[in-house]
Design a protein around this motif. Sequence first.
Motif, PDB file in Angstrom:
ATOM      1  N   GLY A  76      -2.211   8.525   2.842  1.00  0.00           N
ATOM      2  CA  GLY A  76      -1.964   7.154   3.138  1.00  0.00           C
ATOM      3  C   GLY A  76      -0.174   7.792   3.848  1.00  0.00           C
ATOM      4  O   GLY A  76      -0.630   7.321   4.985  1.00  0.00           O
ATOM      5  N   LEU A  77       0.092   8.583   3.377  1.00  0.00           N
ATOM      6  CA  LEU A  77       1.512   9.226   4.579  1.00  0.00           C
ATOM      7  C   LEU A  77       0.903  10.056   5.530  1.00  0.00           C
ATOM      8  O   LEU A  77       1.240  10.050   7.000  1.00  0.00           O
ATOM      9  CB  LEU A  77       1.949   9.995   3.595  1.00  0.00           C
ATOM     10  N   LEU A  78      -0.053  10.557   5.213  1.00  0.00           N
ATOM     11  CA  LEU A  78      -0.806  11.756   6.918  1.00  0.00           C
ATOM     12  C   LEU A  78      -1.357  10.404   7.304  1.00  0.00           C
ATOM     13  O   LEU A  78      -1.497  10.324   8.466  1.00  0.00           O
ATOM     14  CB  LEU A  78      -1.718  12.376   6.481  1.00  0.00           C
ATOM     15  N   GLY A  79      -1.893   9.375   7.219  1.00  0.00           N
ATOM     16  CA  GLY A  79      -2.171   8.330   7.671  1.00  0.00           C
ATOM     17  C   GLY A  79      -1.105   7.664   8.641  1.00  0.00           C
ATOM     18  O   GLY A  79      -1.624   7.200   9.946  1.00  0.00           O
ATOM     19  N   ALA A  80       0.241   7.407   7.908  1.00  0.00           N
ATOM     20  CA  ALA A  80       0.646   6.143   8.619  1.00  0.00           C
ATOM     21  C   ALA A  80       1.440   7.448   9.620  1.00  0.00           C
ATOM     22  O   ALA A  80       2.060   6.987  10.733  1.00  0.00           O
ATOM     23  CB  ALA A  80       2.036   6.282   7.693  1.00  0.00           C
ATOM     24  N   ARG A  81       1.314   8.890   9.596  1.00  0.00           N
ATOM     25  CA  ARG A  81       2.046   9.829  10.462  1.00  0.00           C
ATOM     26  C   ARG A  81       0.824  10.281  11.515  1.00  0.00           C
ATOM     27  O   ARG A  81       1.787   9.918  12.864  1.00  0.00           O
ATOM     28  CB  ARG A  81       2.070  11.501   9.718  1.00  0.00           C
ATOM     29  N   ASP A  82      -0.221  10.384  11.367  1.00  0.00           N
ATOM     30  CA  ASP A  82      -1.247  10.736  12.649  1.00  0.00           C
ATOM     31  C   ASP A  82      -1.991   9.231  13.402  1.00  0.00           C
ATOM     32  O   ASP A  82      -2.442   9.456  14.554  1.00  0.00           O
ATOM     33  CB  ASP A  82      -2.480  12.049  11.809  1.00  0.00           C
ATOM     34  N   GLY A  83      -2.311   8.523  12.304  1.00  0.00           N
ATOM     35  CA  GLY A  83      -3.037   7.512  13.321  1.00  0.00           C
ATOM     36  C   GLY A  83      -4.072   7.300  12.236  1.00  0.00           C
ATOM     37  O   GLY A  83      -5.159   8.795  12.057  1.00  0.00           O
ATOM     38  N   ALA A  84      -4.815   6.053  12.647  1.00  0.00           N
ATOM     39  CA  ALA A  84      -6.307   6.155  11.634  1.00  0.00           C
ATOM     40  C   ALA A  84      -7.644   7.519  12.934  1.00  0.00           C
ATOM     41  O   ALA A  84      -8.203   7.619  12.698  1.00  0.00           O
ATOM     42  CB  ALA A  84      -6.937   4.573  12.365  1.00  0.00           C
ATOM     43  N   ALA A  85      -7.031   7.121  14.116  1.00  0.00           N
ATOM     44  CA  ALA A  85      -7.462   8.397  15.496  1.00  0.00           C
ATOM     45  C   ALA A  85      -8.303   9.448  14.752  1.00  0.00           C
ATOM     46  O   ALA A  85      -8.709  10.071  14.694  1.00  0.00           O
ATOM     47  CB  ALA A  85      -7.730   8.433  16.842  1.00  0.00           C
ATOM     48  N   MET A  96      -0.883   1.118  11.773  1.00  0.00           N
ATOM     49  CA  MET A  96      -1.185   1.085  10.090  1.00  0.00           C
ATOM     50  C   MET A  96      -2.590   0.892   9.453  1.00  0.00           C
ATOM     51  O   MET A  96      -2.809   1.179   9.015  1.00  0.00           O
ATOM     52  CB  MET A  96      -0.792  -0.457  10.411  1.00  0.00           C
ATOM     53  N   ALA A  97      -3.270   1.100  10.018  1.00  0.00           N
ATOM     54  CA  ALA A  97      -5.004   1.148  10.395  1.00  0.00           C
ATOM     55  C   ALA A  97      -4.705   2.168   9.441  1.00  0.00           C
ATOM     56  O   ALA A  97      -5.508   2.676   8.430  1.00  0.00           O
ATOM     57  CB  ALA A  97      -5.727   0.987  11.184  1.00  0.00           C
ATOM     58  N   GLY A  98      -4.335   4.094   9.825  1.00  0.00           N
ATOM     59  CA  GLY A  98      -4.049   4.912   9.670  1.00  0.00           C
ATOM     60  C   GLY A  98      -3.821   5.193   8.154  1.00  0.00           C
ATOM     61  O   GLY A  98      -4.255   6.236   7.420  1.00  0.00           O
ATOM     62  N   ALA A  99      -2.396   4.353   7.623  1.00  0.00           N
ATOM     63  CA  ALA A  99      -1.654   4.487   6.549  1.00  0.00           C
ATOM     64  C   ALA A  99      -3.155   3.522   5.855  1.00  0.00           C
ATOM     65  O   ALA A  99      -3.680   4.176   4.755  1.00  0.00           O
ATOM     66  CB  ALA A  99      -0.565   4.083   6.268  1.00  0.00           C
ATOM     67  N   LEU A 100      -3.814   2.727   5.837  1.00  0.00           N
ATOM     68  CA  LEU A 100      -5.052   2.388   5.120  1.00  0.00           C
ATOM     69  C   LEU A 100      -6.316   3.630   4.597  1.00  0.00           C
ATOM     70  O   LEU A 100      -6.143   3.458   3.622  1.00  0.00           O
ATOM     71  CB  LEU A 100      -5.407   0.719   5.140  1.00  0.00           C
ATOM     72  N   GLU A 160     -14.407  -1.873   8.131  1.00  0.00           N
ATOM     73  CA  GLU A 160     -13.190  -3.478   8.665  1.00  0.00           C
ATOM     74  C   GLU A 160     -13.034  -4.077   7.868  1.00  0.00           C
ATOM     75  O   GLU A 160     -11.667  -4.388   9.018  1.00  0.00           O
ATOM     76  CB  GLU A 160     -14.962  -3.821   9.142  1.00  0.00           C
ATOM     77  N   GLU A 161     -12.815  -4.569   6.594  1.00  0.00           N
ATOM     78  CA  GLU A 161     -11.377  -5.175   6.260  1.00  0.00           C
ATOM     79  C   GLU A 161     -10.218  -4.576   6.632  1.00  0.00           C
ATOM     80  O   GLU A 161      -9.381  -5.400   7.049  1.00  0.00           O
ATOM     81  CB  GLU A 161     -11.969  -5.694   4.958  1.00  0.00           C
ATOM     82  N   PHE A 162     -10.016  -3.072   6.262  1.00  0.00           N
ATOM     83  CA  PHE A 162      -8.656  -2.273   6.499  1.00  0.00           C
ATOM     84  C   PHE A 162      -8.642  -2.542   8.001  1.00  0.00           C
ATOM     85  O   PHE A 162      -6.980  -2.721   8.090  1.00  0.00           O
ATOM     86  CB  PHE A 162      -8.899  -0.917   5.841  1.00  0.00           C
ATOM     87  N   HIS A 163      -8.984  -1.940   8.961  1.00  0.00           N
ATOM     88  CA  HIS A 163      -9.184  -2.564   9.869  1.00  0.00           C
ATOM     89  C   HIS A 163      -8.505  -3.661  10.887  1.00  0.00           C
ATOM     90  O   HIS A 163      -6.995  -3.994  11.747  1.00  0.00           O
ATOM     91  CB  HIS A 163      -9.842  -1.984  11.010  1.00  0.00           C
ATOM     92  N   ALA A 164      -9.085  -5.373  10.551  1.00  0.00           N
ATOM     93  CA  ALA A 164      -9.006  -6.104  10.579  1.00  0.00           C
ATOM     94  C   ALA A 164      -7.811  -6.681   9.863  1.00  0.00           C
ATOM     95  O   ALA A 164      -6.432  -6.993  10.276  1.00  0.00           O
ATOM     96  CB  ALA A 164      -9.709  -6.682   9.827  1.00  0.00           C
ATOM     97  N   ALA A 165      -7.246  -5.646   9.138  1.00  0.00           N
ATOM     98  CA  ALA A 165      -5.615  -6.415   7.612  1.00  0.00           C
ATOM     99  C   ALA A 165      -4.775  -5.422   8.444  1.00  0.00           C
ATOM    100  O   ALA A 165      -3.502  -6.756   9.071  1.00  0.00           O
ATOM    101  CB  ALA A 165      -5.881  -5.932   6.560  1.00  0.00           C
ATOM    102  N   ALA A 166      -4.329  -4.798   9.490  1.00  0.00           N
ATOM    103  CA  ALA A 166      -3.739  -3.961   9.558  1.00  0.00           C
ATOM    104  C   ALA A 166      -2.954  -4.458  11.544  1.00  0.00           C
ATOM    105  O   ALA A 166      -2.424  -4.709  11.609  1.00  0.00           O
ATOM    106  CB  ALA A 166      -4.130  -2.264   9.682  1.00  0.00           C
ATOM    107  N   THR A 167      -4.286  -5.135  11.818  1.00  0.00           N
ATOM    108  CA  THR A 167      -4.080  -5.808  13.002  1.00  0.00           C
ATOM    109  C   THR A 167      -3.551  -6.897  12.207  1.00  0.00           C
ATOM    110  O   THR A 167      -2.272  -6.962  13.452  1.00  0.00           O
ATOM    111  CB  THR A 167      -5.407  -6.249  13.813  1.00  0.00           C
TER     112      THR A 167
END
Length: 314
Positions: free
Chosen positions: A275-284, A1-5, A298-305
């Motif tokens: 957004g779609l690529l991040g959902a596909r591949d992940g934050a890494a 989820m963090a990847g999408a954001l 940091e906020e987006f990582h926390a929100a995704a969690t």
Amino acid sequence: MAGALLGVHAGDALGATVEFSPWSAIRASYPDGPREIVGGGAFGWPPGHATDDTDLTRAVLLAYLESGDEDVVRSSARHMLDWLEGRWPGRAQGSNPRDVGRATLTGLRRFAASGDPYTSGCGQGQAGNGSLMRCIPTALAVPDRERRISESMQISGITHSDTRCTVACAAYNEMAAALLEGQPPAEAVAIGQTTAQELGSKPVADAIGYGSQLKPAMLVLTGQTFLEDDAAGYVLDSLSLAVAAVLDERPFPDVVVDIVRLGNDADTNGAIAGGLLGARDGAAAIPPRWVSLLQFEEEFHAAATVLAVRRSAA
């Protein structure tokens, strides 16, 4: 989820440097495309700072993070209004955004006057990409397909109630949700196109189909996309480019760079594709040197969690 954001945020920040620039000017300045987040651009952005694309994505995200607020549409509108009126991180209290789209401004002013987010949209004829750029939190937060489609369309309608916009948001979020569930990109795109067809929008279904035929690496050779508005802000152009991006098998940064270097509405096209690529591949998959610069990393990582925990418990 963090990847999408973070994908939205990174595509936005990368594209902000060349927003409104034509392909030819970008090619002259960046022969290999803009490959670093350096800020600047038409509005003098600090490197990694959110433009309206990421800020309004954050507004919708905040609505989903709130507990006890059953009307996520109204909550989204309130947070968008906070952004418009200067109650926002990184800005002086009461200050105006550096950039705001015409339909977004009109819709939020109508909401401020009426208090009704269900009638504030600009109606048919205003089909910019200003709601598509901010819609992905719904895909992350809502596991139920019927509710996800409904809220995607209603949140779009706060400002962009043209059916090309509302259905584009629904189709895009169905693609994003499918990717998050592990579906391959081609299947996710097919799900998005089927959603558009079910909702009765041939223009959106056709835009997804057209995007399936585009190859970003080929488009950047000439800058000719044959898109209706030349990727300058029309919602279906941005949707087509996002589809082309997610079907491109290359790594996240290579694809986002090519979407951005096509020019015109480069930050928004980069955000929507990201957004779609991040959902596909992940934050890494997003270069760490990009992520480290992002204003809301940091906020987006926390929100995704938080959203992931909620989704697993649903």
